[in-house]
Design an enzyme around this catalytic site. Structure first.
Site: not given
Length: 315
Positions: A51, A55, A58, A95, A129, A189, A261
């Site tokens: 990616c 972040c 991550c 998801c 999702c 979400c 969640r």
């Protein structure tokens, strides 16, 4: 009472109120507004690693040397098999996550494959999702037509603390994607991560931002930082269970009807601690071996936990 005029100050007052008061308030709201059953969701990484975002938490960022190795986009058939197996294990929501900055363009074959994945999961009678990066209203409309239930795009933390964690996109870009999802008629979400070095006010500000949305996000994942070797947050800051529990309780009060969640890092909590979270407002968990690339709770342990949660809910 449902409200959408939350401020960071009003949420912080809740978050730091005497525990007995906060607990009683959360339990009252939970019983009045929220489903007491604990929804089971599974999360599958359909495209792993590489990616371009940075972040700081991550494992899939191309900016860091982590144990995760890039893997190409899965086939529709593989995703369909995974979804069917998840349903057989008791999951009602499936998801799909991909390590992209943005969803590929609508004329890109990868986007067509994502639509195929959504149709395959939806055909199993499961909620679908996706968390695939930034998205346009047009893309989300097409995904909804394919069977998409909700789009995940976490705020992660407060607007003020956000630049200390991520520099490759802005807080407003996150909010723009959430607005696009709403315009497309897709549920939201959206939640955050605790333990990155944020303050209580940062957590309050994040919850206030979510609480100002009208309607509130239908699903609010509360994550604990999972420190990953090679990332800027590999040492982790951590957060006490008391602060985590207070955040769960406050989220329930701020967003009475949302699914709160328990997400990443749940495997660091004991069964007793998770039951405390269910008591004050959590009513959904991720099950399965992995949460994208992070370890999760073993299936037998979750079955025992859910049995205890069902028993607790009848008291």
């Amino acid at each position: 009472m449902l409200k959408h005029d939350w401020t960071a100050d009003s949420v912080l007052a809740l978050l730091t109120s005497p525990w007995d008061e906060l607990k009683a308030h959360a339990i009252e709201v939970h019983r009045e507004y929220a489903d007491s059953d604990v929804q089971q969701c599974e999360l599958l990484s359909v495209k792993t690693g590489g990616c371009p975002e940075d972040c700081g938490y991550c494992s899939q960022s191309a900016h860091y040397k982590t144990p995760v190795r890039p893997e190409p986009l899965l086939s529709v058939e593989t995703v369909a098999e995974k979804a069917k197996a998840a349903k057989e294990r008791g999951a009602t929501r499936f998801c799909l996550g991909a390590a992209w900055r943005d969803i590929p363009a609508e004329n890109d074959p990868r986007f067509s494959r994502v639509l195929g994945m959504i149709k395959a999961v939806s055909s199993e009678g499961m909620e679908v999702c996706c968390t695939l990066g930034m998205a346009t209203e047009g893309q989300l409309v097409k995904m909804k037509e394919a069977g998409l239930t909700a789009y995940n795009h976490n705020l992660d933390t407060s607007r003020e603390f956000y630049p200390k964690i991520i520099s490759t996109r802005t807080y407003d870009e996150r909010l723009d994607t959430l607005k696009s999802a709403r315009k497309a008629g897709v549920q939201l979400c959206c939640g955050g991560i605790l333990g990155m070095g944020e303050t209580e006010r940062d957590r309050a500000d994040m919850l206030a931002t979510l609480g100002q949305m009208n309607p509130h996000p239908e699903s609010v994942p509360i994550n604990l930082l999972v420190p990953i070797d090679g990332t800027p947050l590999e040492e982790g800051q951590g957060v006490t269970f008391e602060k985590f529990l207070r955040t769960v309780a406050t989220a329930r009060i701020v967003m009475p009807k949302s699914r709160v969640r328990l997400s990443a890092g749940r495997n660091t909590l004991t069964a007793e601690q998770q039951l405390q979270c269910f008591e004050v407002g959590a009513n959904s968990i991720f099950v399965g071996e992995k949460l994208l690339t992070a370890d999760n709770v073993d299936l037998p342990d979750d079955r025992a936990l859910l049995a205890l949660a069902a028993e607790q809910a009848t008291r």
